[in-house]
Scaffold this motif. Sequence first.
Motif, PDB file in Angstrom:
ATOM      1  N   THR A 180       0.833  -1.199   0.000  1.00 27.38           N
ATOM      2  CA  THR A 180       0.000   0.000   0.000  1.00 27.38           C
ATOM      3  C   THR A 180       0.866   1.247   0.000  1.00 27.38           C
ATOM      4  N   PHE A 191       1.162   4.065  -2.907  1.00 33.17           N
ATOM      5  CA  PHE A 191       0.961   5.500  -2.724  1.00 33.17           C
ATOM      6  C   PHE A 191       2.174   6.290  -3.192  1.00 33.17           C
ATOM      7  N   SER A 232     -13.341  14.421  -6.613  1.00 36.00           N
ATOM      8  CA  SER A 232     -12.682  13.277  -7.232  1.00 36.00           C
ATOM      9  C   SER A 232     -13.648  12.376  -8.002  1.00 36.00           C
ATOM     10  N   THR A 272     -15.673  10.861 -10.890  1.00 35.14           N
ATOM     11  CA  THR A 272     -15.295  10.933 -12.302  1.00 35.14           C
ATOM     12  C   THR A 272     -16.432  10.633 -13.274  1.00 35.14           C
ATOM     13  N   LEU A 328      -5.390  17.756  -8.617  1.00 37.45           N
ATOM     14  CA  LEU A 328      -6.518  17.082  -7.957  1.00 37.45           C
ATOM     15  C   LEU A 328      -6.045  16.311  -6.726  1.00 37.45           C
ATOM     16  N   LEU A 329      -4.914  15.629  -6.896  1.00 40.61           N
ATOM     17  CA  LEU A 329      -4.348  14.854  -5.792  1.00 40.61           C
ATOM     18  C   LEU A 329      -4.052  15.772  -4.607  1.00 40.61           C
ATOM     19  N   GLY A 351      -7.332  16.919  -3.019  1.00 35.58           N
ATOM     20  CA  GLY A 351      -7.980  15.832  -2.292  1.00 35.58           C
ATOM     21  C   GLY A 351      -7.274  15.535  -0.982  1.00 35.58           C
ATOM     22  N   LEU A 352      -5.947  15.411  -1.043  1.00 32.74           N
ATOM     23  CA  LEU A 352      -5.212  15.062   0.170  1.00 32.74           C
ATOM     24  C   LEU A 352      -5.270  16.201   1.178  1.00 32.74           C
ATOM     25  N   SER A 390      -8.792  16.239   2.780  1.00 29.11           N
ATOM     26  CA  SER A 390      -9.118  15.129   3.666  1.00 29.11           C
ATOM     27  C   SER A 390      -8.253  15.168   4.912  1.00 29.11           C
ATOM     28  N   ALA A 416      -4.383   7.882   3.296  1.00 32.14           N
ATOM     29  CA  ALA A 416      -4.187   8.804   2.170  1.00 32.14           C
ATOM     30  C   ALA A 416      -4.645   8.155   0.871  1.00 32.14           C
ATOM     31  N   MET A 417      -4.370   6.858   0.733  1.00 29.47           N
ATOM     32  CA  MET A 417      -4.774   6.150  -0.493  1.00 29.47           C
ATOM     33  C   MET A 417      -6.281   6.209  -0.704  1.00 29.47           C
ATOM     34  N   GLU A 452      -8.134   8.545  -0.261  1.00 23.24           N
ATOM     35  CA  GLU A 452      -8.556   9.834  -0.798  1.00 23.24           C
ATOM     36  C   GLU A 452      -8.041  10.087  -2.203  1.00 23.24           C
ATOM     37  N   VAL A 453      -7.243   9.158  -2.726  1.00 25.63           N
ATOM     38  CA  VAL A 453      -6.744   9.367  -4.085  1.00 25.63           C
ATOM     39  C   VAL A 453      -7.898   9.136  -5.071  1.00 25.63           C
ATOM     40  N   PRO A 454      -8.201  10.141  -5.892  1.00 22.64           N
ATOM     41  CA  PRO A 454      -9.290   9.961  -6.854  1.00 22.64           C
ATOM     42  C   PRO A 454      -9.052   8.734  -7.720  1.00 22.64           C
TER      43      PRO A 454
END
Lengths: 308, 280, 363
Positions: free
Chosen positions: A18, A22, A228, A230, A282-283, A286-287, A290, B111-112, B114-116
């Motif tokens: 994971t 990332f 996010s 789509t 976008l990333l 989003g990050l 959140s 964090a993953m 929240e990744v679109p």
Amino acid sequence: MARDRLFFLSLLPLASLTVAAFLAIAALFVYESLPAFLHEGVELIAGTRWSPSTSPSEAFYGLLPAIVGTAVTSCLALAIAVPLSLGAALFVNEYLPHRLRGAVSTLIDAAAGMPTVVYGLWGLYVLAPLMQSVVAEPLHRYLGFVPLFSCRPVSGYSLLTAGVLLAIMITPYTFAAIYEAYRSLPTSVREAAYSIGATRAQVCSILLPAIRPAILSAALLGLGRAASETVAVTMVVGNAPTLTSCLLSPGVTITSLIATQFGEASLYPYMTSALYAAGLVLLAIGLGLSTYGLVALSRWRRWVASYV
Amino acid sequence: MSRRRALDALAAIAMGAALALCLAPFLAVVASTVARGAEAIARVGLPSFLTSRPPAPGEGWGGIGPALAGTVVLTTLTTLIGLPVALATAILAVEFPRSIVARAVRALTKAMMEVPTVLVSMVVYTLVVVPMGTASALAGAIALAMVMTPYAATYIEMHLESVPPKYREAGFAIGMSRAGVALRVCAGIASRGIAVGIAMGIARALGETAPLLFTAGGSHYAYPTSILQPVDSLTLLIYDFATSPYPNLVQVAWGAALVLVATYLAMFAAIRVLVKEVRV
Amino acid sequence: MGVARLVASFMGASAALLIATLVICSYAAPSTTVVLQGAGATFPEPQLLLWIRMFMETHPTVVISYRGVGSGAGQSMFFAHTIDFCGSDPPLTHEQWAKHRGEVMQIPYLLGAVVVIYNVPGLHGRLNLSGRVLALIYSGKILYWDDPRIQKLNPGAKLPHRRIVVVYRADASGTQYIFTLFLHKAAPDVWPWSLVSKAPKYPVMGSGRAVGGEGNPGVAQIVTSTPYSIGFVEWGYALEKHLRVAAIENACGRFVLPSVESIEAAAREAVKHLPKDPRDDFSTDLQLIVYSRSCSAYPIASWTHLVLWTRYPEPKARALASFLTWIAIDGYRHLVPGYAPMPLEGRELLLKAVRILEGESHG
């Protein structure tokens, strides 16, 4: 202990996948978007023109319309979703009989997990025509002097419809967050309010400030989700890569830009890179949202815990 | 007093209306899908709809066989890839909460989430599809697993953490190793919770579209025969056919949506029943 | 239940289901199956899908897939060898062709047209337009529907004194290339070569009277809902949506509506000047068919290409050869509305490609 260490090491390869995923995403987005940044500089973010060309000197990709489109549709969605889910959460908690509460929250949970493409399909064939005749045309006719509604609504596929569809899609999430927060409030406060003869509406207004941070974090999480999303957005937003201040005209969002252009992008120099740059934006959004949302939420949980 | 009461009633009506507005769209979506989807399915009959190929654009009727088979392939493959990772991630995070690695795993898993998902599709396209030279079920499943794993891991982690410490202490007291305690005691107690987490991950993988956009890339007309070849999925089929100008394909899209919604709701109901038992 | 058993049952069930699905599907499609993968232009997709479906019914051991991902994406997938054949609206450029000379074949095989659609309330009967007038409209130099230059083409028609709303494609597409190439060939002084592009900057764009639509659906949607507008889409799309279509003046001075016959006529003239071997350079072949010199031709006709290798491993070569043969002999009798068949003279290219596929793979 050695045995424990072995256990730890045996978990590590799988668990670190994971992390690897990332890091790969973050690194790849930075790496792939570099050429476009070097080619266009700030204009990549601030530019409004989207003109693909096979000759590198003529190709230009401005992401501003997409960034603005994402901001507009997500904020619109939020402006609809938060008040609605707040009202609904209060109603479920204060007015609904116990037996119905579970049913309602189950239904809303089911709505949250529905495949998004189904919302898109419904948006395309049911919501968009409805928005066109019931909302967009009257808005233009009577409020046409407001710049937001000044353009003639040519079809139901618009920033407005995308915003409304997104609102529908994120409401279950914002509802759940607010509902949980509200339920976790110490009962002593509520009982105290009722004991001094407050009506149910007054109890609601007394308890509201207590969940304000939870509302904020719900809003931030909802915003991240809206930005996010789509496929459903791509199906109703109209996909016109132009900058507009009018909600009734078709627009584009970062995600719909990627979904519609990425397949063709490899043909044009810099276009893939420009789309990666869009993804990077976008990333980051989003990050950022959140993280802020989670921080706000955990701060609030501690606050509730200290209260009890 | 009466003014207060009127205000109270007004507030109640406003909040009730808000609730109605929250629920109505979902019910409308389900109703439209059932109404329009049933029509498409009824034209050819359910068994044929589930197994046959879609019609050519503009003429005739058909089904969603290849897409349905593709969804089964993608979802099962995603489970095979994602499940071990999700479980290992969750156990590591719970059992070794203070190690730096576990902390990183935990933070980045969040964090993953929240990744679109469309970005995941781009990454898998660049790192898997391009080197492999073709879109494939495998690439699609990797993308889906990247979306599903953090989700399932977080849920499993939550359930593992809710195991009361006394069981853990009892395990250590009888001389069990950490691995034994984690796998046999804690995971055993939380096993229903874990099952729910996995099922939720699968339900999620089932309904995702964006991760597959640039990765699975199969034809709507070809049945999957290998995991290294492109496959179709129900969601991709709906997305493509819905935006086509041909009324017969749009109809098939509604039929596919009905199949997808019915499957999702069935899984959702099953998970709810499981969750209830977990709580008891 | 132990966690190991739980996990094992999930994994086991998944694996079993996965294998079962693959086995059943391979059984449904017999094991001697040849899989041919194609991708590329979206324009021929409906027609290709119909052909593929019909072909597969009589050739159960061959599975062909085609995905409309766009000509550009199709070409890059083709040259990366991720697909077996590519559908491309434009031919390969001269440079691309030269790089793969002798290894690659191109076949123009299916005809279509770009049609001009309009929405003028109160205007009955047909509307005549010329390339010059269209170029002037898209340059922003003709502003009103009752402009004398439009009136002259439509004697007796009651044209309203209303501003023209000009609708263009907002996305890059082969349709735009064909349309702008036509404008250039019909009125080079108004529409210079620099404005011929897949994503042109229409001079009218800045005027505030122009609206962009995404894809054929976007343009059609805007034209149908906006009075006094004009736009252009693929013919098939206009047929499917029952849009009103203008007659266009051809190189001979006649006003022609799009039809299978008028599009075939354009191709029949153009085919005479095509290379005779699919391995040759086709890079300028759209120039031949757009604004064709034939007097019965619809002037904004075009064709789309198949791009193939000359050599494939068996059994792919044989399967592809039989598909191409089937198109040349049976396929053209089954056309989706909106397409026209390649005239007989042009079908030679398909058969020549078949011979190359067969010859090269045996030799």
